[in-house]
Design a protein around this motif. Structure first.
Motif, short mmCIF file in Angstrom:
data_model
loop_
_atom_site.label_atom_id
_atom_site.label_comp_id
_atom_site.label_asym_id
_atom_site.label_seq_id
_atom_site.Cartn_x
_atom_site.Cartn_y
_atom_site.Cartn_z
N PHE A 205 0.82 -1.20 0.00
CA PHE A 205 0.00 0.00 0.00
C PHE A 205 0.86 1.25 0.00
O PHE A 205 2.07 1.20 0.25
CB PHE A 205 -0.92 0.01 1.23
N ASN B 15 1.12 4.36 2.26
CA ASN B 15 0.71 4.69 3.61
C ASN B 15 1.04 6.14 3.95
O ASN B 15 2.17 6.58 3.77
CB ASN B 15 1.39 3.75 4.61
N ILE C 141 -3.56 6.08 7.12
CA ILE C 141 -4.43 5.79 5.99
C ILE C 141 -3.62 5.13 4.89
O ILE C 141 -2.48 5.52 4.62
CB ILE C 141 -5.13 7.07 5.48
N SER C 142 -4.20 4.10 4.27
CA SER C 142 -3.52 3.34 3.22
C SER C 142 -4.28 3.48 1.91
O SER C 142 -5.47 3.14 1.84
CB SER C 142 -3.41 1.87 3.60
N PHE C 143 -3.58 3.98 0.89
CA PHE C 143 -4.14 4.07 -0.45
C PHE C 143 -3.74 2.84 -1.25
O PHE C 143 -2.66 2.26 -1.03
CB PHE C 143 -3.61 5.33 -1.16
N HIS D 260 -2.24 11.69 -2.71
CA HIS D 260 -3.25 11.22 -1.76
C HIS D 260 -4.58 11.85 -2.17
O HIS D 260 -5.08 12.77 -1.54
CB HIS D 260 -2.88 11.53 -0.31
N LYS E 184 -11.42 7.59 -3.12
CA LYS E 184 -10.87 6.27 -3.43
C LYS E 184 -11.30 5.29 -2.33
O LYS E 184 -11.67 5.68 -1.23
CB LYS E 184 -9.34 6.31 -3.50
N HIS E 185 -11.20 3.99 -2.65
CA HIS E 185 -11.33 2.98 -1.60
C HIS E 185 -10.03 2.98 -0.80
O HIS E 185 -8.96 2.65 -1.33
CB HIS E 185 -11.55 1.60 -2.22
N VAL E 186 -10.11 3.37 0.46
CA VAL E 186 -8.93 3.44 1.30
C VAL E 186 -9.18 2.65 2.59
O VAL E 186 -10.32 2.30 2.92
CB VAL E 186 -8.56 4.90 1.65
N GLY F 196 -10.20 9.48 1.30
CA GLY F 196 -8.84 9.75 0.84
C GLY F 196 -8.35 11.07 1.37
O GLY F 196 -8.16 11.24 2.57
#
Length: 501
Positions: free
Chosen positions: A421, A423, A438-440, A449, A453-455, A476
């Motif tokens: 990810f 991070n 938070i992880s993208f 960032h 998005k689905h994060v 996000g």
């Protein structure tokens, strides 16, 4: 004998759909027994924002389905998400719960369904046309229904089912080639797999999200915002405030009674008891971005305001937490504030100098800035630990964006995370034992960032180790940019996003 009453009685018995008078259930329009499921019910707990659904029904398979359905009508793209589990041991191993999307409420309707079975089997089931035989895509691994996260998304005519044991990352399966009308019934269901019994299931963290359109222009077009509070002990989040426009980056006040967030250039204080928001007086500073942080004693705010006399770039200021006239701290910009030292003497920020973004520190009263990082790549999001022994930050120097730490003088720089990810924004718990960040997904550029998005929000020990997921979010940028732990360390505040009417 008059044949008409007899005929009406026969038609009523033969009806495939038993629909009560419309009655909303939480965010849903109504509830329905589909097929021969005759004893279903649903209730909504407003305080916990959870649902209890009971359903009977022989099965959801072949050319017909029997289940209890809590639904709403929707069009276009959407994301359905919940954390769900059955109540009790149950009678049949193949009892089912989950999400379903259907053009009609008839038992033989076409559909796309995300199903979790009582024995842990997970499958993406679908019927291509009315009366057709059900097909399915099975997931390789089973999931304990006691901790199941289930998502079903419609995206431009394709369907995506995502599932995980709560705390794990999601596994995704895609379904294309099934054509359902634009306007459909969407909602949660329970099927007992036995028409002589009733099974019950609980659904928490229920979210129906309308995502960004493909032509959305970032930083010009915005979705609505949900202010959420996550209970770390239970993993359940509740929405405490909603706004059709954009607010970002909640920061908990020192006394635990309010949250401060940025909304369209201004800062607002949201009172948790009254659930009302009031603008904070920051005088001329009305072009604030989402980089605002309270001092450890809660008396001061440091903010990042886009100053007209500096060609609109971000400059760091301080201002009393109750409001007042800001005092300028950084002489140059862009400078994006991210943290205070525990003793209140120092601020740490991200500065762009000579084309490079690095971490700097500066006295809170102003003066010379001190550069702490110099590695190629973006360094961002610096934050002191509560004991002042480290500064945590995120850096793309090793390829992906990962979490790093260093001593307050910039020495001893160490990488803390190393996974697939990207991070961002490490926030240290008040007791100094954990980091939330938070992880993208990997398809997002390491130095970006973005919004919408689905994060994942994840939690890990302060010194590194295995990270577990604590929230599955559509968001996000602005979700968790600033420190957002409650003072007692039991809750986190964050922002999720959705288009709103």
């Amino acid at each position: 004998m008059n044949a008409l009453p007899h005929l009406l009685m026969v038609l009523a018995i033969a009806s495939a759909v038993i629909t009560r008078p419309p009655k909303s259930v939480g965010i849903f329009d109504s509830e329905t027994d589909v097929g021969n499921a005759r004893r279903g019910s649903a209730s909504y707990n407003a305080q916990g924002q959870s649902y209890l659904i009971a359903g009977s029904g022989q099965n959801m398979w072949n050319d017909r389905d029997d289940f209890h359905f809590v639904w709403k009508r929707m069009s276009g793209n959407f994301i359905l998400a919940t954390r769900a589990h059955f109540i009790g041991t149950g009678v049949e191993a193949h009892r089912k719960l989950g999400w379903t999307i259907r053009p009609t409420l008839e038992r033989n309707s076409a559909h796309v369904t995300a199903a979790l079975h009582g024995d842990g089997l997970v499958s993406l089931q679908f019927r291509r046309a009315t009366g057709a035989t059900t097909e399915e895509i099975k997931f390789r691994d089973s999931v304990s229904d006691a901790d199941a996260v289930i998502q079903l998304e419609r995206r431009d005519g394709s369907y995506f089912m995502s599932v995980a044991r709560f705390g794990d990352t999601l596994v995704v399966r895609e379904l294309a080639g099934v054509s359902l009308p634009d306007t459909v019934y969407v909602g949660m269901f329970v099927c007992a797999h036995n028409d002589s019994t009733v099974e019950r299931a609980s659904f928490d963290n229920v979210r129906i999200t309308v995502p960004a359109k493909p032509d959305l222009i970032p930083y010009h077009d915005y979705l609505g915002s949900n202010l959420e509070i996550l209970d770390l002990a239970t993993g359940n989040a509740t929405i405490v405030h909603q706004y059709r426009g954009s607010f970002q980056a909640p920061n908990w006040t020192h006394d635990g009674t309010a949250l401060i967030y940025a909304q369209e250039g201004r800062l607002y204080r949201f009172d948790l008891a009254t659930q009302t928001a009031e603008a904070i007086n920051t005088a001329f500073a009305t072009r604030n971005n989402n980089d605002h942080v309270l001092s450890f004693d809660g008396r001061m705010l440091a903010i990042s305001h886009h100053t007209a006399e500096d060609s609109g770039v971000s400059i760091v200021y301080t201002v009393p937490a109750t409001g007042g006239t800001p005092t300028r701290v950084t002489a140059k910009g862009p400078s994006y504030l991210h943290g205070w030292s525990p003793d209140g003497r120092w601020l740490v920020f991200t500065g762009q100098r000579n084309g490079e973004f690095d971490v700097y520190k500066i006295l809170a009263t102003g003066g010379d800035e001190i550069r702490l990082t110099s590695a190629p790549g973006l360094d961002d999001g610096p934050e002191f630990t509560p004991d002042g022994s480290y500064i945590y930050f995120n850096s793309s120097r090793s390829g992906r964006m990962q979490i790093w730490r260093m001593r307050p003088d910039g020495s001893d720089q160490q990488q803390i995370t190393n996974d697939g990810f990207n991070n961002w924004f490490p926030h240290i718990s008040p007791d100094g034992k954990s980091i939330a960040f938070i992880s993208f997904p990997p398809e997002v550029a390491a130095d970006d960032h973005p919004f919408y998005k689905h994060v994942l929000l994840r939690l890990m020990p302060i010194g590194g180790g295995s990270a577990r997921v604590i929230a599955y979010v559509y968001g996000g940028q602005g979700t968790i940019n600033v420190p957002s732990w409650s003072p007692d360390g039991k809750r986190l505040a964050f922002v999720s996003n959705s288009s709103m009417p």
